[in-house]
Design a protein around this motif. Structure first.
Motif, PDB file in Angstrom:
ATOM      1  N   ILE A 333       0.798  -0.893   0.035  1.00  0.00           N
ATOM      2  CA  ILE A 333       0.023  -0.121  -0.039  1.00  0.00           C
ATOM      3  C   ILE A 333       0.750   1.157   0.124  1.00  0.00           C
ATOM      4  CG2 ILE A 333      -0.085   0.120   2.486  1.00  0.00           C
ATOM      5  CD1 ILE A 333      -3.138   0.879   2.264  1.00  0.00           C
ATOM      6  N   THR A 334       0.524   2.345  -0.751  1.00  0.00           N
ATOM      7  CA  THR A 334       1.062   3.678  -0.662  1.00  0.00           C
ATOM      8  C   THR A 334       0.145   4.436  -1.002  1.00  0.00           C
ATOM      9  OG1 THR A 334       3.314   4.701  -1.000  1.00  0.00           O
ATOM     10  CG2 THR A 334       1.994   3.644  -2.854  1.00  0.00           C
ATOM     11  N   LYS A 335       0.509   5.868  -0.858  1.00  0.00           N
ATOM     12  CA  LYS A 335      -0.059   7.079  -1.411  1.00  0.00           C
ATOM     13  C   LYS A 335       0.751   7.941  -2.026  1.00  0.00           C
ATOM     14  CE  LYS A 335      -2.095   9.783   2.076  1.00  0.00           C
ATOM     15  NZ  LYS A 335      -1.816  10.988   2.220  1.00  0.00           N
ATOM     16  N   GLU A 340      -4.578   7.116  -3.185  1.00  0.00           N
ATOM     17  CA  GLU A 340      -3.918   6.057  -2.457  1.00  0.00           C
ATOM     18  C   GLU A 340      -4.178   4.501  -3.220  1.00  0.00           C
ATOM     19  OE1 GLU A 340      -6.321   7.270   1.910  1.00  0.00           O
ATOM     20  OE2 GLU A 340      -6.546   5.383   1.031  1.00  0.00           O
ATOM     21  N   ARG A 368     -18.208   5.858  -0.243  1.00  0.00           N
ATOM     22  CA  ARG A 368     -19.334   5.911   0.613  1.00  0.00           C
ATOM     23  C   ARG A 368     -20.362   5.633  -0.336  1.00  0.00           C
ATOM     24  NH1 ARG A 368     -17.661  11.231   4.598  1.00  0.00           N
ATOM     25  NH2 ARG A 368     -15.847  10.297   5.094  1.00  0.00           N
ATOM     26  N   PHE A 372     -23.810  10.099  -0.253  1.00  0.00           N
ATOM     27  CA  PHE A 372     -23.389  10.580   0.774  1.00  0.00           C
ATOM     28  C   PHE A 372     -22.048  11.612   0.955  1.00  0.00           C
ATOM     29  CE2 PHE A 372     -21.578  10.452   5.218  1.00  0.00           C
ATOM     30  CZ  PHE A 372     -22.967  10.536   5.877  1.00  0.00           C
ATOM     31  N   PRO A 373     -22.265  12.760   1.350  1.00  0.00           N
ATOM     32  CA  PRO A 373     -21.201  13.697   1.501  1.00  0.00           C
ATOM     33  C   PRO A 373     -19.759  13.098   1.565  1.00  0.00           C
ATOM     34  CG  PRO A 373     -22.887  14.460   2.830  1.00  0.00           C
ATOM     35  CD  PRO A 373     -23.169  13.283   2.779  1.00  0.00           C
ATOM     36  N   GLN A 400      -9.060   9.167  -0.166  1.00  0.00           N
ATOM     37  CA  GLN A 400      -8.958   8.929   1.355  1.00  0.00           C
ATOM     38  C   GLN A 400     -10.084   7.673   1.635  1.00  0.00           C
ATOM     39  OE1 GLN A 400     -10.778  11.654   4.425  1.00  0.00           O
ATOM     40  NE2 GLN A 400      -8.640  11.749   5.174  1.00  0.00           N
ATOM     41  N   ALA A 403      -7.621   2.762   0.040  1.00  0.00           N
ATOM     42  CA  ALA A 403      -6.583   1.569  -0.284  1.00  0.00           C
ATOM     43  C   ALA A 403      -6.460   0.757   1.046  1.00  0.00           C
ATOM     44  CB  ALA A 403      -5.158   2.430  -0.148  1.00  0.00           C
ATOM     45  N   LYS A 404      -6.922   0.980   2.156  1.00  0.00           N
ATOM     46  CA  LYS A 404      -6.821   0.085   3.330  1.00  0.00           C
ATOM     47  C   LYS A 404      -7.670  -1.025   3.144  1.00  0.00           C
ATOM     48  CE  LYS A 404      -4.822  -0.996   7.263  1.00  0.00           C
ATOM     49  NZ  LYS A 404      -3.575  -2.161   7.233  1.00  0.00           N
ATOM     50  N   ARG A 405      -8.755  -0.772   2.486  1.00  0.00           N
ATOM     51  CA  ARG A 405      -9.771  -1.835   2.194  1.00  0.00           C
ATOM     52  C   ARG A 405      -9.179  -2.985   1.545  1.00  0.00           C
ATOM     53  NH1 ARG A 405     -15.235   0.911   1.207  1.00  0.00           N
ATOM     54  NH2 ARG A 405     -15.184   2.882   2.214  1.00  0.00           N
ATOM     55  N   ILE A 406      -7.999  -2.962   1.044  1.00  0.00           N
ATOM     56  CA  ILE A 406      -7.366  -4.211   0.588  1.00  0.00           C
ATOM     57  C   ILE A 406      -7.003  -5.371   1.565  1.00  0.00           C
ATOM     58  CG2 ILE A 406      -4.693  -3.616   1.022  1.00  0.00           C
ATOM     59  CD1 ILE A 406      -6.079  -4.770  -2.329  1.00  0.00           C
ATOM     60  N   PRO A 432     -22.243   6.162   5.540  1.00  0.00           N
ATOM     61  CA  PRO A 432     -21.126   6.765   5.466  1.00  0.00           C
ATOM     62  C   PRO A 432     -19.971   6.042   5.484  1.00  0.00           C
ATOM     63  CG  PRO A 432     -22.359   7.108   7.642  1.00  0.00           C
ATOM     64  CD  PRO A 432     -22.632   5.965   6.718  1.00  0.00           C
ATOM     65  N   PHE A 433     -19.931   4.558   5.143  1.00  0.00           N
ATOM     66  CA  PHE A 433     -18.717   3.724   4.845  1.00  0.00           C
ATOM     67  C   PHE A 433     -18.456   2.876   3.558  1.00  0.00           C
ATOM     68  CE2 PHE A 433     -19.566   4.449   9.448  1.00  0.00           C
ATOM     69  CZ  PHE A 433     -18.398   4.609   9.942  1.00  0.00           C
ATOM     70  N   ALA A 434     -19.833   3.079   3.076  1.00  0.00           N
ATOM     71  CA  ALA A 434     -19.952   2.126   1.767  1.00  0.00           C
ATOM     72  C   ALA A 434     -21.238   2.397   1.037  1.00  0.00           C
ATOM     73  CB  ALA A 434     -19.639   0.673   2.020  1.00  0.00           C
TER      74      ALA A 434
ATOM     75  N   VAL B  54     -27.532  14.514   3.317  1.00  0.00           N
ATOM     76  CA  VAL B  54     -27.868  14.305   1.729  1.00  0.00           C
ATOM     77  C   VAL B  54     -28.830  15.635   1.331  1.00  0.00           C
ATOM     78  CG1 VAL B  54     -29.045  12.762   0.220  1.00  0.00           C
ATOM     79  CG2 VAL B  54     -27.554  12.127   2.436  1.00  0.00           C
ATOM     80  N   SER B 428      -1.634  -5.040   4.551  1.00  0.00           N
ATOM     81  CA  SER B 428      -1.138  -3.680   4.099  1.00  0.00           C
ATOM     82  C   SER B 428      -0.520  -2.932   4.972  1.00  0.00           C
ATOM     83  CB  SER B 428      -1.941  -3.151   3.326  1.00  0.00           C
ATOM     84  OG  SER B 428      -3.249  -2.592   3.746  1.00  0.00           O
ATOM     85  N   PHE B 433      -1.018   4.506   6.790  1.00  0.00           N
ATOM     86  CA  PHE B 433      -2.051   3.694   6.756  1.00  0.00           C
ATOM     87  C   PHE B 433      -2.148   2.799   8.177  1.00  0.00           C
ATOM     88  CE2 PHE B 433      -1.269   4.616   2.404  1.00  0.00           C
ATOM     89  CZ  PHE B 433      -2.652   4.855   1.943  1.00  0.00           C
TER      90      PHE B 433
END
Lengths: 458, 458
Positions: A333-335, A340, A368, A372-373, A400, A403-406, A432-434, B54, B428, B433
């Protein structure tokens, strides 16, 4: 049971091995040699110290020599091991402070010498003003150079992870930065449909990116310092500073001389317990090769997380316990600026190299719920084996929280899940998350469709 | 093969089932009845529309009736199914627009009626001014009430996920908000050492949180509207508006009347393909019960992600394909202000209830390397079975970028991994991260130590 453990190298792997062994077996005499000034530091944090995001060099140090000493470990800094006698079970050392030399006996030895920056074999590459970024001392030297105010133009040779991180750090400091890489994209461990976003992010930072053009030579000025990088195509890039960003090679010179067998990948060969093929000698960290659980091949992966785990495993075994290191699956992982990227498993090129035939699926979704904002784009790629549908690899690029979802996919690969199994996973969902179909699940659905289409076409 | 599919309920499960069935078998006649005005919307997004995050109600709608119609689905909105004759294979419907009634035959029926807000059986709970937040129409009514300017004091009965989300939404709108819950902490599905952070976050928002005190009755004013909530302890909380936040029950009235068997949990009983025990009748979404893969019990979990998956599975099977829903493991996520919380698997109470004996480990770490700017605290709890070390549950609380990490642990649980296996995972790592020992790995190490200590004590 008393005994004598000598550790060569005091960073992640060596420090972990020494600590674990001493903790498990307090009667053990532990001597740890470290060539530099610092122990147990975060080499991966160096770019962020150079760009000023991390305040002090000391922030990067997890366990300084005095802390190791407080735990009963005899740390010898600025002392380099210059030879190993595996028959006599001794190491020969030399102090960088005093020039003094001596011999230290061991019952067990941990070889944890880390890695050295890869240097293209071109004229001038060893000149002054060409910096690697491998040790904290490297970082200190590089930062001192940048702080001198003498540097305006930086050329980074190689667009690997560390190359791009250093390029960004120099750019943040307001310098003119050019990255030269012989591949068609930076960080060649990503597939092009993901890697192109990295290239865009690098250029968006105002970094010049020269691709498909390697380095032919480094020009050296009359002061003996590098002053320009000459590209294979002949163009000359003036440089006040040259940074090596090609990645690293395992530091195995000492092992080779001592007759400690290396593996096919060039790293020290170890078994599951981190034992080398020489009695009493263990190895851990960037200098060893690991088993890749998907390709079945031996690979060298220089990452602090593996070094820590491997050091711990060696230390537990030396201390009388039992632990094994089960191999790697290529998670990284990197950014780059606010882009990301992450990967796990095999890239398409690696999968081909390992003999797999596969289908791929790429989906564009959001981090998100779309409404969602703060929802930002995320692209996710899956590589699934033909017929079986087993997930072989995954790559993510986004902003943002992308990537950490990997990690979830790394666990899927670790467990040899098929994309059909993955699409039913009970992953977390709230707006707010997915999205209600998490990007991971959407990609799995699409990959599964590709697997079925392929089966129908057979 | 032609045929006739009737779907009761046009949100996540019903909409997915109708879409998938029609897609797989375009010759199928599909009629979808929806009691409300909207189809395929995000009920979970309602709190964020109410608080203004929203913009428009329409943002919450994934697929409006006209979009379903464009796909060949005969959508009948504002039309409620009031009876099912499983012998004749017909449904009886009534239009909320015209009062008209009629009968529709089916070959296959999908029962996707969703859920209804749980109502404590106390006097006054059915008065005007007491709102559930289950359908988009509920949300519209609630928002209109808030927009009227008449509401200053809101009492939320029940501190479940939706209760807290609505409480926060009302607070963001500048209202006085009190949440009443009979448990010792809000969101009782978390263990106290995680849940206490949720309580702190709620209070930090300026929301009054009344715990260990249920609702005895709702006072109704002379205008017939709820005007106060009376607590079990006797104290009276004046309220211009009362919101039901206790969670939901499966909406099974119609199924029960029709003789479609319910399961032990109170939801409609279904098999792996989402078939009920009545020929030709399928069910999906909040109204069904699912198999919990860890407890082995049947549970009702009302979540859009399950509803979508189950609807898809039913639709595929009806359309002539083959798919199964493999059950749930209790993954959930939410945020209160900037505090994120997530869980997966069993809580300690649930693990006890399922007959497991276990050890626990709680670690406090950071979301990034500790030295990296923006690193925030993260607390992670693991529950591991005694002796086997199998991960039974995990909970996370933290700030930004903390909670979604639960997915990796959900995949660990799904694959029945032990904490010993987990601590070696190739997750990761880079300083922006994670620490070099990811919080997941640290927690696994600590849990593994607890498992070994327990074994030694046997």
């Amino acid at each position: 049971m008393a005994g004598r453990l000598v550790v060569i190298g005091g960073d992640a792997a060596g420090g972990s091995a020494a600590s674990q062994a001493k903790k498990r077996n307090p009667s053990l005499d532990v001597v740890m040699f470290e060539r530099g000034r610092a122990t147990s530091y975060s080499a991966c944090g160096i770019p962020y110290w150079i760009n000023g995001a991390v305040d002090a060099e000391s922030d990067l140090i997890t366990r300084a020599p005095e802390q190791h000493r407080a735990n009963g470990i005899d740390v010898r800094i600025r002392t380099e091991v210059i030879g190993i006698d595996v028959e006599e079970r001794t190491v020969r050392w030399r102090s960088h402070e005093t020039g003094e030399e001596g011999t230290e006996p061991y019952d067990d030895l941990v070889y944890a010498t880390g890695s050295v920056p890869a240097r293209p074999p071109v004229p001038g590459i060893d000149a002054a003003g060409v910096y690697g970024v491998q040790t904290l001392d490297d970082g200190v030297a590089l930062r001192a150079e940048l702080d001198s105010g003498r540097v305006q133009r930086v050329v980074v040779v190689g667009g690997g992870y560390i190359g791009l991180e250093i390029a960004e750090a120099c750019r943040v400091r307001g310098l003119e930065v050019t990255v030269v890489d012989m591949s068609a994209q930076p960080v060649g461990t990503f597939d092009p449909d993901i890697g192109s976003f990295i290239a865009d992010a690098v250029r968006g930072e105002g970094i010049e990116l020269v691709l498909s053009d390697g380095v032919a030579s480094v020009d050296v000025g009359s002061d003996g310092r590098a002053c320009a990088v000459v590209r294979a195509s002949g163009r000359r890039l003036p440089a006040d500073l040259v940074v090596l960003g090609l990645g690293v090679r395992p530091n195995v010179a000492l092992a080779r001389e001592a007759g400690i067998p290396l593996g096919t990948s060039g790293g020290v060969a170890v078994d599951a317990q981190m034992r080398t093929q020489v009695p009493g000698v263990w190895a851990a960290g960037d200098c060893v090769e690991s088993w890749h659980r998907l390709s079945g091949q031996r690979v060298v992966v220089a990452l602090g997380t593996h070094a820590n785990k491997q050091g711990r495993v060696a230390g537990i075994n030396i201390g009388g316990g039992y632990a094994t290191f089960p191999g790697v699956i290529g998670t990284a992982i990197t950014k780059v600026c606010d882009t990301e990227v992450a990967r796990t498993g095999l890239s398409t090129r690696e999968a081909e190299g390992a003999g797999y035939s596969f289908v791929t699926a790429v989906v564009d979704s959001t981090t998100r719920a779309g409404y969602f904002p703060g929802a930002t784009p995320i692209r996710l790629k899956m590589i699934a084996e033909r017929r079986s549908g087993r997930l072989l690899g995954a790559q993510i690029v986004g902003k943002q929280a992308a990537a950490k979802r990997i990690d979830a996919l790394a666990v899927c690969i670790w467990n040899e899940m098929t994309v059909d199994e993955i699409l039913s996973l009970d992953l977390s969902y709230a707006p707010p998350f997915a999205p209600v179909w998490d990007p991971v699940l959407i990609a799995a659905r699409k990959a599964f469709d590709a697997v079925e289409d392929d089966v129908r076409s057979l």
